[in-house]
Scaffold this motif. Structure first.
Motif, PDB file in Angstrom:
ATOM      1  N   TYR A  29       0.832  -1.205   0.000  1.00 30.48           N
ATOM      2  CA  TYR A  29       0.000   0.000   0.000  1.00 30.48           C
ATOM      3  C   TYR A  29       0.867   1.255   0.000  1.00 30.48           C
ATOM      4  O   TYR A  29       0.488   2.272  -0.587  1.00 30.48           O
ATOM      5  N   LEU A  30       2.027   1.204   0.654  1.00 28.78           N
ATOM      6  CA  LEU A  30       2.924   2.368   0.670  1.00 28.78           C
ATOM      7  C   LEU A  30       3.396   2.703  -0.737  1.00 28.78           C
ATOM      8  O   LEU A  30       3.492   3.876  -1.103  1.00 28.78           O
ATOM      9  N   ARG A  31       3.684   1.669  -1.536  1.00 31.69           N
ATOM     10  CA  ARG A  31       4.076   1.905  -2.929  1.00 31.69           C
ATOM     11  C   ARG A  31       2.919   2.507  -3.720  1.00 31.69           C
ATOM     12  O   ARG A  31       3.113   3.416  -4.528  1.00 31.69           O
ATOM     13  N   PHE A  32       1.714   2.008  -3.496  1.00 32.10           N
ATOM     14  CA  PHE A  32       0.547   2.548  -4.195  1.00 32.10           C
ATOM     15  C   PHE A  32       0.358   4.031  -3.847  1.00 32.10           C
ATOM     16  O   PHE A  32       0.070   4.861  -4.717  1.00 32.10           O
ATOM     17  N   LEU A  33       0.512   4.368  -2.567  1.00 35.58           N
ATOM     18  CA  LEU A  33       0.365   5.754  -2.130  1.00 35.58           C
ATOM     19  C   LEU A  33       1.444   6.637  -2.738  1.00 35.58           C
ATOM     20  O   LEU A  33       1.173   7.764  -3.164  1.00 35.58           O
ATOM     21  N   GLU A  34       2.675   6.126  -2.802  1.00 36.39           N
ATOM     22  CA  GLU A  34       3.777   6.885  -3.414  1.00 36.39           C
ATOM     23  C   GLU A  34       3.485   7.156  -4.888  1.00 36.39           C
ATOM     24  O   GLU A  34       3.674   8.268  -5.379  1.00 36.39           O
ATOM     25  N   ARG A  35       2.994   6.170  -5.589  1.00 37.71           N
ATOM     26  CA  ARG A  35       2.631   6.370  -6.993  1.00 37.71           C
ATOM     27  C   ARG A  35       1.543   7.420  -7.118  1.00 37.71           C
ATOM     28  O   ARG A  35       1.559   8.244  -8.042  1.00 37.71           O
ATOM     29  N   GLY A  36       0.584   7.393  -6.199  1.00 38.38           N
ATOM     30  CA  GLY A  36      -0.485   8.385  -6.218  1.00 38.38           C
ATOM     31  C   GLY A  36       0.049   9.797  -6.060  1.00 38.38           C
ATOM     32  O   GLY A  36      -0.372  10.714  -6.776  1.00 38.38           O
ATOM     33  N   ARG A  37       1.002   9.988  -5.132  1.00 40.83           N
ATOM     34  CA  ARG A  37       1.576  11.329  -4.948  1.00 40.83           C
ATOM     35  C   ARG A  37       2.403  11.746  -6.155  1.00 40.83           C
ATOM     36  O   ARG A  37       2.374  12.913  -6.569  1.00 40.83           O
ATOM     37  N   THR A  38       3.127  10.802  -6.749  1.00 36.69           N
ATOM     38  CA  THR A  38       3.938  11.117  -7.931  1.00 36.69           C
ATOM     39  C   THR A  38       3.045  11.529  -9.097  1.00 36.69           C
ATOM     40  O   THR A  38       3.326  12.518  -9.791  1.00 36.69           O
ATOM     41  N   LEU A  77      -8.992  -4.045  -8.820  1.00 37.65           N
ATOM     42  CA  LEU A  77      -8.646  -2.751  -9.398  1.00 37.65           C
ATOM     43  C   LEU A  77      -8.955  -1.702  -8.332  1.00 37.65           C
ATOM     44  O   LEU A  77     -10.095  -1.571  -7.895  1.00 37.65           O
ATOM     45  N   LEU A  78      -7.915  -0.996  -7.921  1.00 35.51           N
ATOM     46  CA  LEU A  78      -8.033  -0.023  -6.838  1.00 35.51           C
ATOM     47  C   LEU A  78      -7.910   1.390  -7.393  1.00 35.51           C
ATOM     48  O   LEU A  78      -7.277   1.610  -8.423  1.00 35.51           O
ATOM     49  N   ASP A  79      -8.495   2.332  -6.692  1.00 37.79           N
ATOM     50  CA  ASP A  79      -8.320   3.748  -6.993  1.00 37.79           C
ATOM     51  C   ASP A  79      -7.559   4.377  -5.840  1.00 37.79           C
ATOM     52  O   ASP A  79      -7.973   4.266  -4.680  1.00 37.79           O
ATOM     53  N   VAL A  80      -6.445   5.022  -6.177  1.00 38.60           N
ATOM     54  CA  VAL A  80      -5.663   5.760  -5.195  1.00 38.60           C
ATOM     55  C   VAL A  80      -6.022   7.227  -5.365  1.00 38.60           C
ATOM     56  O   VAL A  80      -5.809   7.805  -6.433  1.00 38.60           O
ATOM     57  N   GLU A  81      -6.595   7.820  -4.324  1.00 35.78           N
ATOM     58  CA  GLU A  81      -6.989   9.218  -4.351  1.00 35.78           C
ATOM     59  C   GLU A  81      -6.008  10.014  -3.504  1.00 35.78           C
ATOM     60  O   GLU A  81      -5.725   9.640  -2.361  1.00 35.78           O
ATOM     61  N   THR A  82      -5.500  11.090  -4.066  1.00 36.07           N
ATOM     62  CA  THR A  82      -4.486  11.905  -3.410  1.00 36.07           C
ATOM     63  C   THR A  82      -4.930  13.355  -3.429  1.00 36.07           C
ATOM     64  O   THR A  82      -5.279  13.888  -4.486  1.00 36.07           O
ATOM     65  N   ARG A  83      -4.908  13.967  -2.247  1.00 36.99           N
ATOM     66  CA  ARG A  83      -5.309  15.374  -2.149  1.00 36.99           C
ATOM     67  C   ARG A  83      -4.335  16.096  -1.235  1.00 36.99           C
ATOM     68  O   ARG A  83      -4.033  15.625  -0.147  1.00 36.99           O
ATOM     69  N   VAL A  84      -3.850  17.235  -1.690  1.00 33.13           N
ATOM     70  CA  VAL A  84      -3.014  18.056  -0.820  1.00 33.13           C
ATOM     71  C   VAL A  84      -3.945  18.739   0.181  1.00 33.13           C
ATOM     72  O   VAL A  84      -4.998  19.256  -0.186  1.00 33.13           O
ATOM     73  N   SER A  85      -3.586  18.681   1.458  1.00 33.72           N
ATOM     74  CA  SER A  85      -4.425  19.299   2.480  1.00 33.72           C
ATOM     75  C   SER A  85      -3.796  20.549   3.073  1.00 33.72           C
ATOM     76  O   SER A  85      -4.490  21.356   3.684  1.00 33.72           O
ATOM     77  N   ASP A  86      -2.489  20.713   2.880  1.00 32.44           N
ATOM     78  CA  ASP A  86      -1.819  21.905   3.401  1.00 32.44           C
ATOM     79  C   ASP A  86      -0.502  22.100   2.657  1.00 32.44           C
ATOM     80  O   ASP A  86       0.212  21.128   2.390  1.00 32.44           O
TER      81      ASP A  86
END
Length: 136
Positions: A29-38, A77-86
């Motif tokens: 999951y950490l890799r998935f999150l990193e890809r989402g931020r990239t 099939l997963l969706d990684v959602e990334t939002r900047v909060s600050d």
């Protein structure tokens, strides 16, 4: 999460992402999150290599809080959602989630530090402007 500051990335779960039970291994999951931020960054027209080459700034995870709510399975099939909060002087705070068919599986709060020469550095003005304009 739904606005111009939110990025979405589809990720398929492969055998290499799972543990012996066929469930996604927690570190995957950490890799998935990193890809989402990239990909979120690319959505604003910036790549890590481009920023580092032009400004010397690289990004590193400073803090990560993650909650595992439900398992993902091989072939999902997963969706990684990334939002900047600050957006701060030398860091970006993100809220991320991983969902499958609208079911929330993982949530994460991630603080990413901007670094140059192993020291905190201001987020490049061009990136800061792009984020602020995206929020408008």
């Amino acid at each position: 999460m739904s606005d111009r500051l939110t990025g979405r990335l589809g990720v398929r779960v492969y055998y290499e992402d799972t543990d012996f039970s066929g469930r996604v291994y927690h570190a995957s999951y950490l890799r998935f999150l990193e890809r989402g931020r990239t990909e979120w960054l690319r959505g604003f027209g910036f790549g890590h290599r481009e920023i580092a080459g032009a400004t010397g700034v690289v990004f590193a995870v400073r803090r990560l809080q993650i909650e595992y709510l439900a398992p993902a399975l091989m072939d999902d099939l997963l969706d990684v959602e990334t939002r900047v909060s600050d957006v701060r002087g030398a860091s970006l705070a993100f809220r991320q989630r991983i969902v499958r068919d609208s079911r929330e599986l993982v949530t994460a709060a991630v603080l990413v530090a901007a670094i140059r020469d192993d020291r905190p550095a201001r987020i490049p003005d061009s990136l800061r402007r792009a984020i602020v304009q995206g929020a408008a």
